[in-house]
Scaffold this motif. Structure first.
Motif, PDB file in Angstrom:
ATOM      1  N   ILE A 133       0.940  -1.078   0.751  1.00  0.00           N
ATOM      2  CA  ILE A 133      -0.053  -0.106  -0.025  1.00  0.00           C
ATOM      3  C   ILE A 133       0.918   1.452  -0.025  1.00  0.00           C
ATOM      4  O   ILE A 133       0.554   2.044  -0.434  1.00  0.00           O
ATOM      5  CB  ILE A 133      -1.040  -0.119   1.170  1.00  0.00           C
ATOM      6  CG1 ILE A 133      -2.200  -1.339   1.046  1.00  0.00           C
ATOM      7  CG2 ILE A 133      -1.669   1.388   1.654  1.00  0.00           C
ATOM      8  CD1 ILE A 133      -2.525  -1.728   2.316  1.00  0.00           C
ATOM      9  N   GLU A 134       2.174   1.373   0.696  1.00  0.00           N
ATOM     10  CA  GLU A 134       2.686   2.334   0.674  1.00  0.00           C
ATOM     11  C   GLU A 134       3.407   2.653  -0.358  1.00  0.00           C
ATOM     12  O   GLU A 134       3.566   3.809  -1.034  1.00  0.00           O
ATOM     13  CB  GLU A 134       3.115   2.108   1.621  1.00  0.00           C
ATOM     14  CG  GLU A 134       4.202   2.865   2.970  1.00  0.00           C
ATOM     15  CD  GLU A 134       5.314   2.495   3.707  1.00  0.00           C
ATOM     16  OE1 GLU A 134       6.852   2.739   3.346  1.00  0.00           O
ATOM     17  OE2 GLU A 134       4.992   2.139   5.013  1.00  0.00           O
ATOM     18  N   ASP A 135       3.707   1.701  -0.885  1.00  0.00           N
ATOM     19  CA  ASP A 135       4.564   1.739  -2.426  1.00  0.00           C
ATOM     20  C   ASP A 135       3.832   2.288  -3.522  1.00  0.00           C
ATOM     21  O   ASP A 135       4.255   2.847  -4.473  1.00  0.00           O
ATOM     22  CB  ASP A 135       5.254   0.417  -2.695  1.00  0.00           C
ATOM     23  CG  ASP A 135       6.168   0.263  -2.492  1.00  0.00           C
ATOM     24  OD1 ASP A 135       6.977   1.050  -1.358  1.00  0.00           O
ATOM     25  OD2 ASP A 135       7.089  -1.105  -2.432  1.00  0.00           O
ATOM     26  N   MET A 136       2.334   1.626  -3.283  1.00  0.00           N
ATOM     27  CA  MET A 136       0.877   2.078  -4.577  1.00  0.00           C
ATOM     28  C   MET A 136       0.970   3.182  -4.322  1.00  0.00           C
ATOM     29  O   MET A 136       0.718   3.973  -5.444  1.00  0.00           O
ATOM     30  CB  MET A 136       0.418   1.574  -4.397  1.00  0.00           C
ATOM     31  CG  MET A 136       0.375  -0.242  -5.274  1.00  0.00           C
ATOM     32  SD  MET A 136       0.956  -0.118  -6.653  1.00  0.00           S
ATOM     33  CE  MET A 136      -0.817   0.566  -7.451  1.00  0.00           C
ATOM     34  N   LEU A 137       1.083   3.925  -3.345  1.00  0.00           N
ATOM     35  CA  LEU A 137      -0.021   5.314  -3.161  1.00  0.00           C
ATOM     36  C   LEU A 137       1.858   6.047  -3.057  1.00  0.00           C
ATOM     37  O   LEU A 137       1.915   7.765  -4.119  1.00  0.00           O
ATOM     38  CB  LEU A 137       0.314   5.714  -1.185  1.00  0.00           C
ATOM     39  CG  LEU A 137      -0.987   4.993  -0.884  1.00  0.00           C
ATOM     40  CD1 LEU A 137      -0.920   5.055   0.629  1.00  0.00           C
ATOM     41  CD2 LEU A 137      -1.848   6.062  -1.583  1.00  0.00           C
TER      42      LEU A 137
END
Ligand code: ADP
Length: 498
Positions: free
Chosen positions: A329-333
């Motif tokens: 989720i962090e990387d996608m954001l």
């Protein structure tokens, strides 16, 4: 005429009003100019005829004096004969001849309706035309004074209930007598002609404006027609099909700009929409596996009796999966922000060579842990590089980490930085397992991992190179990869210096 015209806030109304206003101003200026020119010409003509009349009176008095002598009595007689045709003179025979000549001139000049006054230098009336009953001389003392000092004066004045034009002409005679000849002629005809001209001009201007209003309506409607088409096309575009574009065929240049802008906006919307779709499908797909693992592990754990060690393992497995999900989720954001809001990242000026020098120690340490030899070569001058340090660090650590991860022990990695005139070229090479041609084309795709997560390791999300590519793009640069299976891989990053 379409009622829409009368909507004050419509473009058609505004354009029409503006066009008509401009035309009205131009016509008003033009007709004022022609009217005043015409008016001036009428007055010039009237003034010339008045001057001629005064000159004839002067000539006639001179002619009498020539014949009768210039003694005061003869002079007074001459003046009264010329102006009022009164009095008897001893030499009436000679006078008769003169008068025949004078009368023919009088008839020719149309003196009959004019008022004539003949004044001496004391402003006394020597003679006045027979149609002038009252003494009007006192009304014009200023003009008479001016004429006596040698200036011809022309003036408008209401006289005996009639609008008149008057000339005050100085006249000097052989006997030294200075006189003033006043001729007043009606300017009623002139006023009438000017009025008629004004009315005709106003009617013409009005007619032209009505015709212009009609035609401007037609033109504005034609000009505005493409807008209706654009509205119709825009209505047909909906979230189900954002790929539709408004056609720019047969469209005016200004409208084309508008349509291009709308189409560009649609493209951006389509990209954002696709990105959201892609993002949600990727995230849900990627989160499905760890969630399924957590669920299966938890359900299995709840079914029977377990030792504390077994519970610990289940909880620790679930924690790993939760960490993985958080990292995805962090990387996608981060990717979303890099691609769609690059302006939120602050840029600063720094020395790129210095920046890599600071990274040398940690890189060597990381490589050493896996028994890999790391070396760095820095060349050139990049003292005023402009970029985001945090993300550049992330980009190069990512490339170096991959190089270390996919290179067996005793291998080698090289980080080579070369600052040229306009760009910095950074190469990260390793002597690792390499990437096949087929996979090389996909390594920058989101979530792509050669051989899947198991091979890459637990911390891998398959987003590392996508993020690297977005960071490079944010710095207006480019990134490529070359590789040979079993021999090694080289990633090259070009970053513009300005
Ligand atoms: P990951 O998180 O799996 O490393 P990346 O996006 O960083 O994801 O890399 C995608 C894939 O590209 C990796 O799974 C790996 O197979 C391949 N790859 C990346 N760097 C290298 C490298 N230096 N040598 C060999 N394969 C690499």
């Amino acid at each position: 005429m379409n009622l829409r015209l009368f909507k004050m806030n419509s473009l058609r109304f505004k354009i029409t009003v503006l066009a008509i206003l401009i035309l009205a101003v131009i016509l008003a200026l033009y007709s004022s100019f022609t009217f005043f020119y015409f008016h001036k010409m009428l007055y010039n003509e009237l003034d010339n005829s008045l001057k001629m009349k005064a000159q004839r009176i002067h000539n006639a008095v001179n002619a009498y004096i020539d014949v009768l002598g210039s003694d005061p009595k003869s002079f007074r007689f001459a003046a009264s004969r010329v102006v009022a045709r009164t009095g008897q003179h001893p030499h009436m025979n000679k006078v008769q001849k003169l008068e025949n000549l004078w009368m023919s001139q009088v008839n020719e000049s149309g003196f009959q309706k004019d008022y004539v006054l003949f004044l001496n230098s004391k402003s006394e009336v020597l003679a006045r035309s027979s149609n002038l009953y009252s003494d009007v001389a006192p009304l014009f003392s200023k003009e008479i004074r001016s004429a006596l000092s040698g200036h011809t004066v022309l003036k408008n004045q209401k006289l005996l209930k009639e609008e008149m034009r008057l000339i005050f002409r100085p006249a000097a005679y052989k006997n030294g007598q200075k006189c003033v000849i006043i001729v007043a002629t009606s300017r009623e005809r002139l006023i009438q002609m000017a009025k008629e001209r004004l009315i005709i001009e106003m009617i013409c201007v009005g007619l032209i404006l009505v015709i212009a209003l009609f035609f401007s309506q037609l033109f504005v409607r034609r000009i505005m027609a493409p807008i209706q088409e654009i509205i119709q096309s825009a209505k047909n575009i909906n979230y189900k099909d954002l790929s539709m574009r408004i056609s720019t065929d047969d469209i005016d240049l200004e409208m084309k700009d508008l349509v291009d802008a709308l189409n560009e906006m649609m493209l951006r919307l389509e990209r954002s929409f696709n990105y959201i779709l892609e993002f949600s499908s990727h995230v849900s797909h990627e989160l499905k596996t760890p969630l399924a693992i957590i669920r299966a592990e938890s359900e299995l754990a709840l079914r029977g009796e377990h030792s504390p060690e077994e519970w610990r393992r289940v909880v620790s497995d679930n924690l790993e999966e939760a960490k993985r999900m958080a990292s995805i989720i962090e990387d996608m954001l981060l990717l979303t922000r890099l691609d769609y809001q690059p302006h939120v990242f602050k840029f600063e000026s720094f020395d790129l060579i210095e920046f890599f020098r600071e990274m040398e120690e940690p890189i060597k340490l990381l490589a050493f842990e896996k028994n890999i030899h790391a070396q760095m070569s820095l060349a050139g001058n990049c003292a005023t590089f402009h970029g985001n340090k945090t993300h550049l660090r992330r980009l190069f650590y990512n490339l170096v980490n991959n190089a270390i991860k996919y290179t067996p022990a005793n291998g080698e990695i090289i980080l080579e930085v070369q600052c040229k005139d306009e760009e910095a070229v950074i190469k990260v090479s390793d002597t690792g397992i390499g990437i096949s041609k087929e996979n090389l084309a996909k390594i920058f795709d989101k979530f792509f991992q050669v051989g899947g997560m198991d091979v890459a390791g637990d911390a891998s999300t398959g987003l590392g190179l996508s993020i690297a590519q977005s960071i490079v793009k944010m710095h207006r640069g480019r990134i490529t990869a070359e590789s040979q299976l079993g021999k090694g891989t080289t990633f090259t990053v070009w970053l513009p210096l300005f």
